[in-house]
Design a protein around this motif. Sequence first.
Motif, PDB file in Angstrom:
ATOM      1  N   ILE A  24      58.996  79.223 -21.398  1.00 17.98           N
ATOM      2  CA  ILE A  24      58.993  78.815 -22.806  1.00 17.98           C
ATOM      3  C   ILE A  24      60.276  78.025 -23.091  1.00 17.98           C
ATOM      4  O   ILE A  24      61.383  78.527 -22.875  1.00 17.98           O
ATOM      5  N   HIS A  25      60.138  76.786 -23.600  1.00 17.44           N
ATOM      6  CA  HIS A  25      61.317  75.941 -23.807  1.00 17.44           C
ATOM      7  C   HIS A  25      60.965  74.785 -24.739  1.00 17.44           C
ATOM      8  O   HIS A  25      59.837  74.659 -25.210  1.00 17.44           O
ATOM      9  N   GLU A  26      61.975  73.903 -24.981  1.00 15.46           N
ATOM     10  CA  GLU A  26      61.729  72.698 -25.786  1.00 15.46           C
ATOM     11  C   GLU A  26      62.360  71.455 -25.171  1.00 15.46           C
ATOM     12  O   GLU A  26      62.368  70.401 -25.793  1.00 15.46           O
ATOM     13  N   ASN A  27      62.892  71.571 -23.956  1.00 10.42           N
ATOM     14  CA  ASN A  27      63.608  70.447 -23.361  1.00 10.42           C
ATOM     15  C   ASN A  27      63.258  70.335 -21.883  1.00 10.42           C
ATOM     16  O   ASN A  27      63.712  71.137 -21.061  1.00 10.42           O
ATOM     17  N   ALA A  57      77.050  73.757 -19.180  1.00 12.05           N
ATOM     18  CA  ALA A  57      75.746  74.327 -18.841  1.00 12.05           C
ATOM     19  C   ALA A  57      74.813  73.262 -18.296  1.00 12.05           C
ATOM     20  O   ALA A  57      73.653  73.514 -18.050  1.00 12.05           O
ATOM     21  N   GLY A  58      75.305  72.042 -18.127  1.00 15.26           N
ATOM     22  CA  GLY A  58      74.449  70.954 -17.670  1.00 15.26           C
ATOM     23  C   GLY A  58      74.391  70.867 -16.167  1.00 15.26           C
ATOM     24  O   GLY A  58      75.032  71.620 -15.448  1.00 15.26           O
ATOM     25  N   GLU A  59      73.618  69.905 -15.678  1.00 13.89           N
ATOM     26  CA  GLU A  59      73.437  69.765 -14.241  1.00 13.89           C
ATOM     27  C   GLU A  59      74.311  68.671 -13.643  1.00 13.89           C
ATOM     28  O   GLU A  59      74.283  68.411 -12.461  1.00 13.89           O
ATOM     29  N   GLU A  60      75.092  67.974 -14.471  1.00 10.83           N
ATOM     30  CA  GLU A  60      75.946  66.916 -13.952  1.00 10.83           C
ATOM     31  C   GLU A  60      77.359  67.090 -14.493  1.00 10.83           C
ATOM     32  O   GLU A  60      77.560  67.510 -15.620  1.00 10.83           O
ATOM     33  N   TRP A  62      65.944  70.382 -19.029  1.00 14.15           N
ATOM     34  CA  TRP A  62      66.602  71.637 -18.686  1.00 14.15           C
ATOM     35  C   TRP A  62      65.684  72.602 -17.927  1.00 14.15           C
ATOM     36  O   TRP A  62      66.091  73.720 -17.623  1.00 14.15           O
ATOM     37  N   THR A  63      64.451  72.172 -17.669  1.00 15.20           N
ATOM     38  CA  THR A  63      63.530  73.060 -16.950  1.00 15.20           C
ATOM     39  C   THR A  63      63.129  72.525 -15.582  1.00 15.20           C
ATOM     40  O   THR A  63      62.651  73.280 -14.746  1.00 15.20           O
ATOM     41  N   CYS A 107      82.138  72.140 -24.572  1.00 15.93           N
ATOM     42  CA  CYS A 107      80.885  71.412 -24.433  1.00 15.93           C
ATOM     43  C   CYS A 107      81.010  70.110 -25.204  1.00 15.93           C
ATOM     44  O   CYS A 107      81.384  70.114 -26.367  1.00 15.93           O
ATOM     45  N   THR A 108      80.727  68.982 -24.559  1.00 10.60           N
ATOM     46  CA  THR A 108      80.785  67.717 -25.255  1.00 10.60           C
ATOM     47  C   THR A 108      79.512  67.488 -26.042  1.00 10.60           C
ATOM     48  O   THR A 108      78.548  68.223 -25.928  1.00 10.60           O
ATOM     49  N   ILE A 109      79.493  66.434 -26.819  1.00  8.90           N
ATOM     50  CA  ILE A 109      78.324  66.116 -27.618  1.00  8.90           C
ATOM     51  C   ILE A 109      77.155  65.683 -26.740  1.00  8.90           C
ATOM     52  O   ILE A 109      76.008  65.815 -27.097  1.00  8.90           O
ATOM     53  N   ASP A 110      77.456  65.179 -25.547  1.00  3.31           N
ATOM     54  CA  ASP A 110      76.405  64.755 -24.621  1.00  3.31           C
ATOM     55  C   ASP A 110      75.967  65.921 -23.752  1.00  3.31           C
ATOM     56  O   ASP A 110      76.768  66.524 -23.062  1.00  3.31           O
ATOM     57  N   ASP A 111      74.670  66.246 -23.779  1.00  2.53           N
ATOM     58  CA  ASP A 111      74.145  67.357 -22.981  1.00  2.53           C
ATOM     59  C   ASP A 111      74.568  67.274 -21.522  1.00  2.53           C
ATOM     60  O   ASP A 111      74.859  68.271 -20.883  1.00  2.53           O
TER      61      ASP A 111
END
Length: 319
Positions: free
Chosen positions: A7-10, A225-228, A13-14, A216-220
Amino acid sequence: MSKIYVIHENNEWTEHLFKRLEELELPYEDWLLDSGKVDLTSEPPEGIFYNRMSASSHTRGHRFAPELTSAVLSWLEQNGRKVVNGSRALQLEVSKVLQYLELEKFGIKTPKTIAAVGKEELLKAAETFEGIKFITKHNRAGKGLGVQLFQSVTALRSYVEGENFEEPVDGITLIQEYIESPESYITRCEFVGGKFVYAVRVDTSEGFELCPADACTIDDLFCPAGEEASAPDKFQIREGFDHPVLEKYEKVLAANNIQVAGIEFIEDKDGNIYTYDINTNTNYNSDAEAKSRKKYGMLEVANFLGNELKRLEGSTTAS
């Protein structure tokens, strides 16, 4: 056949989790809840339901995704389905106020924080921080939303009354004591199955866009918690990390039925630890994991979900 429902919205991130589930040949289904409906009179399918809803969904145009997810999780739980990171996890995900109160309940120190609604109330709250640095942040946040550093109430007033003021999606702005790390880094502790997996050191020296109180910056893409990563070695796994606070963190997660989470803290110059975030939609930094070659967060999650699915199928067969 039972499945793992995510269950997610992005989608961004999955995809890493889906790859791991496929590697392990685990059956899964994508439940994208950026919009949708739930028939409360229907019966949910059999399986394991993993909630990855994010507090920052509104920044991607999914303003009511958490509310829809809350309805879906309640429906699943009412029907006795196994939910990983259920309703209580979602409540904490979208409210830092609830996070801090829960942490303090277990003797975990958090920065001094005042929650305020309304610009004048915000300014009044800031008066209690006179003489020390403080920050603002959104109660329902993620991505460093609303994070600004101030050294005076006068400076805050200029921001609040200016055109750059960010109105929180839930109306609640937090005024928080600024905790300064002498070495400019924060630590993020990752948990899967409610147990500690590893800790990541996140470099915050690039400036306040990577705020020590909400790194955490404004850019995901440049979120811890990001992948890059935005620079080499910004994220480093702290090999052999151990601290008494980990046991307290595990107790918090158990008490709130949270199985997967990242919890962040910062140390001041005297070695005091201040915990400021519980992220129940945790991701993992691939660069840090590749350098460590010991732990892979999404693989740990996929294995955990696979074991939960086997346990469910075993109990179904036995009955």
